[in-house]
Design an enzyme around this catalytic site. Structure first.
Site, PDB file in Angstrom:
ATOM      1  N   GLU A 291       6.516  -2.285  10.043  1.00  0.00           N
ATOM      2  CA  GLU A 291       7.193  -2.849   8.872  1.00  0.00           C
ATOM      3  C   GLU A 291       6.325  -2.778   7.627  1.00  0.00           C
ATOM      4  OE1 GLU A 291       8.319  -5.957   5.928  1.00  0.00           O
ATOM      5  OE2 GLU A 291       6.453  -5.795   7.092  1.00  0.00           O
TER       6      GLU A 291
ATOM      7  N   GLU B  79      10.601 -13.692   8.586  1.00  0.00           N
ATOM      8  CA  GLU B  79       9.501 -13.536   7.638  1.00  0.00           C
ATOM      9  C   GLU B  79       9.067 -14.911   7.134  1.00  0.00           C
ATOM     10  OE1 GLU B  79       7.753 -11.081   6.545  1.00  0.00           O
ATOM     11  OE2 GLU B  79       8.860  -9.216   6.899  1.00  0.00           O
TER      12      GLU B  79
ATOM     13  N   ASP C 133       3.628  -5.705  13.627  1.00  0.00           N
ATOM     14  CA  ASP C 133       2.450  -5.096  13.016  1.00  0.00           C
ATOM     15  C   ASP C 133       1.855  -5.963  11.921  1.00  0.00           C
ATOM     16  OD1 ASP C 133       4.790  -4.485  11.473  1.00  0.00           O
ATOM     17  OD2 ASP C 133       3.659  -2.970  10.381  1.00  0.00           O
TER      18      ASP C 133
END
Length: 362
Positions: free
Chosen positions: A126, A155, A72
């Site tokens: 998230e 990330e 997302d």
């Protein structure tokens, strides 16, 4: 439903993912494209859980690792579709974190004989409420799918390892008084004035700087908001100072809360948000092998990420992915394509045993 070509090069694959709009709670299309692409690969076992897709090798290796990334993004801000200019890929999610997702998918598609079994997790939600986080929900409904000896959350970290993460605790420190007319203030007690002691204690705070696995974390305690007042001619009877405590991963949530309550002894303290940190686990041979494979640079993670969820499951985890996190969520979000390529190359070397594959992963 859109489709993706996971056999394309990693930069083109990143563009494909960026161009599928996937704002939080609207990940159905991208999750469907990911599921369809992965399900065509005979060497993987694929399952879908809401808009979270899990693909696993089942080679009977002695150890298992997880590569995870969220699908997302934050809301669109005039930054779609993607564009590629001078080695920079622009577009919503390019940095946070579809470059990392593309690396995961490329490795899932092309690594048929990794030295460790691998679980690839692409999850939803998230960027919003933790209760909706796909990794969180999977950890509750199917924790066996996340069992592993080591995990990498992709990330953006500028292509270097950021180990573990600090926990975060937010509290409201409330002072109370008695209302009165401002012209006769001696008839009341000013709650805003009483908050001066809260700020004095904050100013006197000296942050802990514990060293864990050779990394120095730095805690923080800051007033992040203050509210109070009734009217321009009224002595206020309540004031609330909102305080955020970032605590090193050697402290539990309960220990962090106890510290804050002790610091503000005598005041009304209410916890409004809390999330645990994650130990770096760099003493594990698997972590050492990973760090060697991706260049040997490792920094502490001062913020909070989903590596904490793996920590709660007893799995050491690190942050590692392409992109400068300073550009996450910005209108001009972008990522250097060289970082995406390098991340894929380094993870491939690690997972094929070309670099740093020796030793017991435990």
């Amino acid at each position: 439903m859109p489709s993706i070509d996971i056999h394309a090069d990693v930069v083109d694959l990143t563009r494909q993912l960026v161009d599928i709009e996937s704002v939080s709670r609207h990940e159905r299309a991208i999750a469907g494209a990911v599921e369809q692409a992965l399900s065509a690969l005979e060497h993987l076992s694929v399952s879908r859980h809401g808009n979270t897709v899990v693909a696993r090798t089942e080679l009977g290796r002695d150890h298992r690792v997880v590569l995870a990334g969220h699908l997302d993004t934050v809301p669109v801000n005039g930054n779609l579709p993607s564009r590629l200019e001078d080695g920079i890929l622009h577009g919503l999610g390019s940095c946070d974190m579809k470059g990392g997702d593309a690396v995961i998918l490329r490795l899932a598609a092309t690594l048929t004989e990794p030295v460790h079994d691998v679980t690839f997790v692409l999850y939803d939600a998230e960027e919003i409420d933790a209760a909706l986080n796909g990794l969180n929900l999977l950890g509750q409904s199917g924790p066996d799918l996340l069992e592993a000896d080591f995990a990498v959350l992709m990330e953006p970290s500028n292509g270097v390892v950021e180990a573990g993460c600090q926990g975060t605790l937010r509290v409201e420190v409330r002072t109370r008084g008695e209302r009165a007319h401002a012209a006769r203030s001696w008839r009341g007690v000013n709650a805003i004035h009483a908050a001066a002691e809260v700020l004095t204690r904050l100013n006197a705070y000296e942050p802990r700087r514990p060293v864990i696995d050779g990394l120095e974390y730095r805690e923080g305690l800051n007033a992040v908001g203050i509210s109070g007042g009734v009217a321009g001619n009224v002595v206020p009877d309540e004031c609330v100072v909102t305080v955020n405590h970032r605590f090193a991963p050697d402290r539990s949530e309960a220990e962090a809360e106890a510290f804050v309550r002790e610091l503000f002894d005598g005041f009304d303290v209410t916890v409004v948000d809390s999330a645990p940190g994650a130990l770096p686990g760099l003493d594990r041979p698997a972590a050492a092998a990973f760090i060697e494979a991706v260049g040997g640079v490792v920094n502490p993670k001062f913020g909070w990420t989903d590596v904490a969820r793996f920590s709660l499951l007893g799995i050491p985890a690190v942050n590692y992915g392409p992109g400068d996190p300073l550009f996450a969520h910005k209108q001009d979000e972008h990522v250097e394509v060289a970082q995406i390529v390098r991340c894929e190359e380094q993870l491939r070397a690690w997972l094929t045993g070309a670099v740093g594959a020796g030793g017991d992963a435990r």
